[in-house]
Motif scaffolding. Sequence first.
Motif, short mmCIF file in Angstrom:
data_model
loop_
_atom_site.label_atom_id
_atom_site.label_comp_id
_atom_site.label_asym_id
_atom_site.label_seq_id
_atom_site.Cartn_x
_atom_site.Cartn_y
_atom_site.Cartn_z
N THR A 132 41.53 43.80 59.03
CA THR A 132 41.38 43.52 57.61
C THR A 132 42.67 42.94 57.04
O THR A 132 43.62 42.71 57.78
CB THR A 132 41.01 44.80 56.83
N LYS A 133 42.68 42.76 55.73
CA LYS A 133 43.86 42.22 55.06
C LYS A 133 44.78 43.32 54.55
O LYS A 133 45.75 43.04 53.85
CB LYS A 133 43.43 41.30 53.92
N ALA A 134 44.49 44.56 54.90
CA ALA A 134 45.31 45.69 54.48
C ALA A 134 46.68 45.63 55.16
O ALA A 134 46.77 45.31 56.34
CB ALA A 134 44.63 47.01 54.83
N GLU A 135 47.70 45.94 54.39
CA GLU A 135 49.06 45.99 54.93
C GLU A 135 49.50 47.42 55.19
O GLU A 135 50.56 47.64 55.76
CB GLU A 135 50.04 45.32 53.98
N ILE A 136 48.72 48.38 54.72
CA ILE A 136 49.02 49.79 54.98
C ILE A 136 47.83 50.40 55.69
O ILE A 136 46.71 49.93 55.56
CB ILE A 136 49.37 50.57 53.69
N SER A 137 48.10 51.44 56.45
CA SER A 137 47.07 52.08 57.24
C SER A 137 47.02 53.57 56.94
O SER A 137 48.04 54.17 56.60
CB SER A 137 47.35 51.89 58.74
N VAL A 189 42.71 43.87 50.47
CA VAL A 189 43.96 43.27 49.99
C VAL A 189 44.70 44.26 49.08
O VAL A 189 45.93 44.25 49.01
CB VAL A 189 43.68 41.94 49.24
N PHE A 190 43.96 45.12 48.40
CA PHE A 190 44.58 46.11 47.51
C PHE A 190 45.45 47.12 48.27
O PHE A 190 46.31 47.75 47.68
CB PHE A 190 43.52 46.87 46.70
N PHE A 191 45.24 47.27 49.56
CA PHE A 191 46.02 48.21 50.37
C PHE A 191 47.29 47.49 50.82
O PHE A 191 47.48 47.18 51.99
CB PHE A 191 45.18 48.74 51.53
N HIS A 192 48.14 47.23 49.86
CA HIS A 192 49.34 46.41 50.02
C HIS A 192 50.55 47.29 50.29
O HIS A 192 50.65 48.41 49.80
CB HIS A 192 49.53 45.60 48.72
N GLN A 193 51.51 46.76 51.02
CA GLN A 193 52.70 47.53 51.38
C GLN A 193 53.50 48.01 50.17
O GLN A 193 54.22 49.00 50.25
CB GLN A 193 53.60 46.72 52.31
N ASP A 194 53.41 47.33 49.05
CA ASP A 194 54.14 47.72 47.85
C ASP A 194 53.26 48.47 46.86
O ASP A 194 53.53 48.48 45.66
CB ASP A 194 54.75 46.49 47.18
N VAL A 195 52.23 49.10 47.35
CA VAL A 195 51.27 49.79 46.49
C VAL A 195 51.95 50.81 45.57
O VAL A 195 51.55 50.99 44.43
CB VAL A 195 50.15 50.43 47.33
N GLU A 249 40.72 53.80 43.03
CA GLU A 249 40.01 53.60 41.76
C GLU A 249 40.30 52.23 41.18
O GLU A 249 39.41 51.54 40.69
CB GLU A 249 40.39 54.69 40.75
N ASP A 250 41.57 51.82 41.23
CA ASP A 250 41.94 50.52 40.68
C ASP A 250 41.37 49.38 41.53
O ASP A 250 40.93 48.37 40.99
CB ASP A 250 43.46 50.38 40.57
N ALA A 251 41.37 49.54 42.83
CA ALA A 251 40.79 48.52 43.70
C ALA A 251 39.31 48.32 43.38
O ALA A 251 38.83 47.19 43.27
CB ALA A 251 40.97 48.92 45.17
N ILE A 252 38.60 49.41 43.19
CA ILE A 252 37.17 49.32 42.84
C ILE A 252 37.00 48.68 41.48
O ILE A 252 36.15 47.80 41.29
CB ILE A 252 36.51 50.71 42.91
N ALA A 253 37.81 49.10 40.51
CA ALA A 253 37.70 48.56 39.15
C ALA A 253 38.00 47.07 39.10
O ALA A 253 37.47 46.37 38.23
CB ALA A 253 38.66 49.32 38.22
N ASN A 254 38.81 46.57 40.01
CA ASN A 254 39.18 45.16 40.01
C ASN A 254 38.38 44.33 41.02
O ASN A 254 38.72 43.16 41.26
CB ASN A 254 40.68 45.01 40.29
N THR A 255 37.36 44.92 41.59
CA THR A 255 36.49 44.21 42.52
C THR A 255 35.24 43.77 41.77
O THR A 255 34.65 44.56 41.03
CB THR A 255 36.09 45.15 43.69
N PRO A 256 34.83 42.52 41.93
CA PRO A 256 33.61 42.08 41.26
C PRO A 256 32.43 42.99 41.61
O PRO A 256 32.25 43.38 42.77
CB PRO A 256 33.38 40.66 41.81
N GLU A 257 31.67 43.32 40.59
CA GLU A 257 30.56 44.26 40.77
C GLU A 257 29.60 43.83 41.87
O GLU A 257 29.10 44.66 42.63
CB GLU A 257 29.81 44.44 39.46
N GLU A 258 29.38 42.52 41.99
CA GLU A 258 28.45 42.04 43.00
C GLU A 258 28.96 42.27 44.43
O GLU A 258 28.20 42.20 45.39
CB GLU A 258 28.10 40.56 42.79
N ASN A 259 30.25 42.55 44.58
CA ASN A 259 30.83 42.81 45.91
C ASN A 259 30.76 44.29 46.30
O ASN A 259 30.86 44.62 47.48
CB ASN A 259 32.28 42.37 45.96
#
Length: 93
Positions: free
Chosen positions: A67-72, A12-18, A29-39
Amino acid sequence: MRIPAEFLTFTVFFHQDVHLFFPNGGLIEDAIANTPEENLGVIKQSLEELNSGRYDEAQLRSIWRETKAEISPFRGEEGSCTEFLKELRTYFD
């Protein structure tokens, strides 16, 4: 490949308005930092599976599109999903 929910949520972090949220980069880095550690372990395992050599470029592109990514990391024949996923995996060491 069945895509785990944790990986789908991560994409989801790979959003068109990134560029609005990360004008200087830092998306991964931000996507990882905002992902629950257990994931993170599930995401790492998913990336290891995708980088296992069992999938060719066309298959990886198809999986990424599910996936839920909007950018490739690719456009048409340009770019490489294979190389992107290899690079993405390095962030989980």
